[in-house]
Design a protein around this motif. Structure first.
Motif, PDB file in Angstrom:
ATOM      1  N   GLU A 149      -5.086  -4.445  -8.091  1.00  0.00           N
ATOM      2  CA  GLU A 149      -4.059  -3.472  -7.742  1.00  0.00           C
ATOM      3  C   GLU A 149      -4.410  -2.131  -8.372  1.00  0.00           C
ATOM      4  OE1 GLU A 149      -0.225  -4.211  -9.514  1.00  0.00           O
ATOM      5  OE2 GLU A 149      -1.132  -4.962 -11.367  1.00  0.00           O
ATOM      6  N   VAL A 150      -3.817  -1.082  -7.836  1.00  0.00           N
ATOM      7  CA  VAL A 150      -3.835   0.225  -8.486  1.00  0.00           C
ATOM      8  C   VAL A 150      -2.455   0.414  -9.096  1.00  0.00           C
ATOM      9  CG1 VAL A 150      -4.072   2.714  -8.196  1.00  0.00           C
ATOM     10  CG2 VAL A 150      -5.527   1.160  -6.874  1.00  0.00           C
ATOM     11  N   GLU A 151      -2.425   0.522 -10.407  1.00  0.00           N
ATOM     12  CA  GLU A 151      -1.141   0.646 -11.087  1.00  0.00           C
ATOM     13  C   GLU A 151      -0.500   1.993 -10.787  1.00  0.00           C
ATOM     14  OE1 GLU A 151      -1.944  -2.356 -14.824  1.00  0.00           O
ATOM     15  OE2 GLU A 151      -2.442  -0.227 -15.093  1.00  0.00           O
ATOM     16  N   PRO A 152       0.826   2.084 -10.853  1.00  0.00           N
ATOM     17  CA  PRO A 152       1.515   3.328 -10.474  1.00  0.00           C
ATOM     18  C   PRO A 152       1.018   4.538 -11.258  1.00  0.00           C
ATOM     19  CG  PRO A 152       3.099   1.532 -10.692  1.00  0.00           C
ATOM     20  CD  PRO A 152       1.783   1.011 -11.198  1.00  0.00           C
ATOM     21  N   VAL A 153       0.826   5.627 -10.542  1.00  0.00           N
ATOM     22  CA  VAL A 153       0.517   6.907 -11.171  1.00  0.00           C
ATOM     23  C   VAL A 153       1.840   7.541 -11.595  1.00  0.00           C
ATOM     24  CG1 VAL A 153      -0.374   9.239 -10.775  1.00  0.00           C
ATOM     25  CG2 VAL A 153      -1.623   7.248  -9.896  1.00  0.00           C
ATOM     26  N   THR A 154       1.922   7.976 -12.837  1.00  0.00           N
ATOM     27  CA  THR A 154       3.166   8.566 -13.344  1.00  0.00           C
ATOM     28  C   THR A 154       3.043  10.063 -13.616  1.00  0.00           C
ATOM     29  OG1 THR A 154       2.564   7.966 -15.629  1.00  0.00           O
ATOM     30  CG2 THR A 154       3.890   6.382 -14.368  1.00  0.00           C
ATOM     31  N   ARG A 155       1.795  10.562 -13.671  1.00  0.00           N
ATOM     32  CA  ARG A 155       1.577  12.000 -13.870  1.00  0.00           C
ATOM     33  C   ARG A 155       0.239  12.388 -13.260  1.00  0.00           C
ATOM     34  NH1 ARG A 155      -1.619  15.123 -17.005  1.00  0.00           N
ATOM     35  NH2 ARG A 155      -2.451  13.263 -18.041  1.00  0.00           N
ATOM     36  N   GLY A 156       0.186  13.567 -12.639  1.00  0.00           N
ATOM     37  CA  GLY A 156      -1.082  14.060 -12.119  1.00  0.00           C
ATOM     38  C   GLY A 156      -1.486  13.392 -10.812  1.00  0.00           C
ATOM     39  N   GLU A 157      -2.785  13.388 -10.581  1.00  0.00           N
ATOM     40  CA  GLU A 157      -3.309  12.862  -9.313  1.00  0.00           C
ATOM     41  C   GLU A 157      -4.554  12.027  -9.561  1.00  0.00           C
ATOM     42  OE1 GLU A 157      -3.842  15.396  -5.632  1.00  0.00           O
ATOM     43  OE2 GLU A 157      -5.944  15.036  -6.151  1.00  0.00           O
ATOM     44  N   LYS A 190       0.838  -1.197   0.000  1.00  0.00           N
ATOM     45  CA  LYS A 190       0.000   0.000   0.000  1.00  0.00           C
ATOM     46  C   LYS A 190       0.876   1.251   0.000  1.00  0.00           C
ATOM     47  CE  LYS A 190      -4.030   1.995   2.333  1.00  0.00           C
ATOM     48  NZ  LYS A 190      -4.979   1.880   3.461  1.00  0.00           N
ATOM     49  N   ASN A 191       0.657   2.105  -0.992  1.00  0.00           N
ATOM     50  CA  ASN A 191       1.420   3.346  -1.097  1.00  0.00           C
ATOM     51  C   ASN A 191       0.485   4.415  -1.657  1.00  0.00           C
ATOM     52  OD1 ASN A 191       3.299   5.377  -1.409  1.00  0.00           O
ATOM     53  ND2 ASN A 191       4.303   4.446  -3.184  1.00  0.00           N
ATOM     54  N   ASN A 192      -0.296   5.021  -0.764  1.00  0.00           N
ATOM     55  CA  ASN A 192      -1.232   6.064  -1.172  1.00  0.00           C
ATOM     56  C   ASN A 192      -1.483   7.004  -0.004  1.00  0.00           C
ATOM     57  OD1 ASN A 192      -2.960   4.657   0.527  1.00  0.00           O
ATOM     58  ND2 ASN A 192      -4.412   4.075  -1.061  1.00  0.00           N
ATOM     59  N   LEU A 193      -2.389   7.938  -0.198  1.00  0.00           N
ATOM     60  CA  LEU A 193      -2.793   8.870   0.848  1.00  0.00           C
ATOM     61  C   LEU A 193      -4.280   8.705   1.085  1.00  0.00           C
ATOM     62  CD1 LEU A 193      -0.958  12.033  -0.542  1.00  0.00           C
ATOM     63  CD2 LEU A 193      -0.173  10.569   1.334  1.00  0.00           C
ATOM     64  N   GLN A 194      -4.719   8.898   2.326  1.00  0.00           N
ATOM     65  CA  GLN A 194      -6.139   8.815   2.621  1.00  0.00           C
ATOM     66  C   GLN A 194      -6.567   9.970   3.516  1.00  0.00           C
ATOM     67  OE1 GLN A 194      -6.053   4.845   4.485  1.00  0.00           O
ATOM     68  NE2 GLN A 194      -6.805   5.787   6.370  1.00  0.00           N
ATOM     69  N   THR A 250      -0.532  10.274  -5.904  1.00  0.00           N
ATOM     70  CA  THR A 250       0.287  11.229  -6.629  1.00  0.00           C
ATOM     71  C   THR A 250       1.402  10.461  -7.347  1.00  0.00           C
ATOM     72  OG1 THR A 250       1.613  11.620  -4.641  1.00  0.00           O
ATOM     73  CG2 THR A 250      -0.249  13.096  -5.024  1.00  0.00           C
ATOM     74  N   PRO A 251       2.179  11.106  -8.211  1.00  0.00           N
ATOM     75  CA  PRO A 251       3.186  10.371  -8.990  1.00  0.00           C
ATOM     76  C   PRO A 251       4.097   9.493  -8.121  1.00  0.00           C
ATOM     77  CG  PRO A 251       2.933  12.550  -9.907  1.00  0.00           C
ATOM     78  CD  PRO A 251       2.094  12.517  -8.648  1.00  0.00           C
ATOM     79  N   GLY A 252       4.238   8.258  -8.576  1.00  0.00           N
ATOM     80  CA  GLY A 252       5.050   7.273  -7.862  1.00  0.00           C
ATOM     81  C   GLY A 252       4.240   6.391  -6.927  1.00  0.00           C
ATOM     82  N   MET A 253       3.003   6.777  -6.628  1.00  0.00           N
ATOM     83  CA  MET A 253       2.186   5.986  -5.706  1.00  0.00           C
ATOM     84  C   MET A 253       1.426   4.885  -6.439  1.00  0.00           C
ATOM     85  SD  MET A 253       0.680   8.728  -2.952  1.00  0.00           S
ATOM     86  CE  MET A 253       1.800   9.527  -1.819  1.00  0.00           C
ATOM     87  N   HIS A 254       1.132   3.821  -5.714  1.00  0.00           N
ATOM     88  CA  HIS A 254       0.425   2.675  -6.272  1.00  0.00           C
ATOM     89  C   HIS A 254      -0.102   1.836  -5.113  1.00  0.00           C
ATOM     90  CE1 HIS A 254       4.327   1.029  -5.168  1.00  0.00           C
ATOM     91  NE2 HIS A 254       3.756  -0.167  -5.151  1.00  0.00           N
ATOM     92  N   TYR A 255      -0.860   0.809  -5.441  1.00  0.00           N
ATOM     93  CA  TYR A 255      -1.293  -0.171  -4.433  1.00  0.00           C
ATOM     94  C   TYR A 255      -1.101  -1.529  -5.081  1.00  0.00           C
ATOM     95  CZ  TYR A 255      -3.969  -1.571  -0.256  1.00  0.00           C
ATOM     96  OH  TYR A 255      -4.352  -2.093   0.956  1.00  0.00           O
TER      97      TYR A 255
END
Length: 218
Positions: free
Chosen positions: A154-162, A38-42, A84-89
């Protein structure tokens, strides 16, 4: 097994975005400190959480597609999450039970509600593995994807934006996914074709629906 639902109108989406813009977000591991994926914000703001979850819960209860597909007995208060960029689950099934103030909730059905335009971010698709199939969902604002909680996703990595979404979990009156899908299909057929049937046959169909619900409901 999967259902796309138009859950929110534009006004609700804008309100939820405004709540997110002014709310406090923290590391998502606050609710799952032992997770390695888990790598996100809540959202971590009591007033904002109460307001946003009410908007989402009210929309779910009013939405016939959502209610008839998930057969909810209980719905966890939806939570706003941000990537945000670099985050994923990373790939995971959802936990079988989650703690709530009024007791544990069994997670039969999971739900992600998309809140920003998919053009606003790259990556960030909800990727679901179903046997050898790979399903990806990255939907328009206000659309919800409803799916069985046991599936690997899974949530694939975000590479741009939010990426901004709301998530929740449903304890269903019919916990078995195959039985729930059969009940949904039977109810859909009854709703679409019932008016064309002989009244006596429609009554027999209703008797089957009600008896199956009695047998399968938990």
């Amino acid at each position: 097994m999967f259902k796309l639902v138009q859950l929110l109108d534009d006004n609700a989406v804008r309100t939820l975005r405004d709540i997110a813009a002014s709310g406090t977000f923290v590391d998502g591991k606050i609710s799952n400190p032992h997770s390695r994926v888990k790598n996100n914000l809540q959202l971590h703001d009591a007033a904002a959480y109460e307001r946003s979850s009410k908007i989402l819960l009210d929309a779910m209860v009013r939405n016939a597609d959502f209610m008839e597909f998930s057969f909810p007995a209980r719905i966890a208060p939806p939570l706003l999450t941000r990537y945000t960029p670099g985050m994923h689950y990373g790939l995971h099934p959802d936990a079988a039970y989650i703690p709530l103030p009024d007791g544990q909730l069994r997670t039969d059905v999971s739900c992600t509600v998309f809140l920003n335009d998919p053009a606003d971010y790259d990556g960030g698709a909800l990727h679901v593995q179903l046997g050898n199939a790979d399903l990806r969902f990255k939907e328009a604002p206000g659309v919800a994807i409803v799916y069985p909680s046991h599936t690997l996703h899974e949530v694939e990595p975000v590479t741009r934006g939010e990426r901004l979404v709301a998530i929740t979990f449903i304890q269903s009156l019919i916990p078995d996914v195959q039985q729930r899908n059969l009940m949904y299909e039977l109810n859909e057929i009854a709703a679409l074709e019932g008016g064309k049937m002989e009244p006596a046959n429609f009554t027999r169909l209703q008797a089957v629906q009600y008896q199956l619900l009695r047998m399968w409901r938990r």
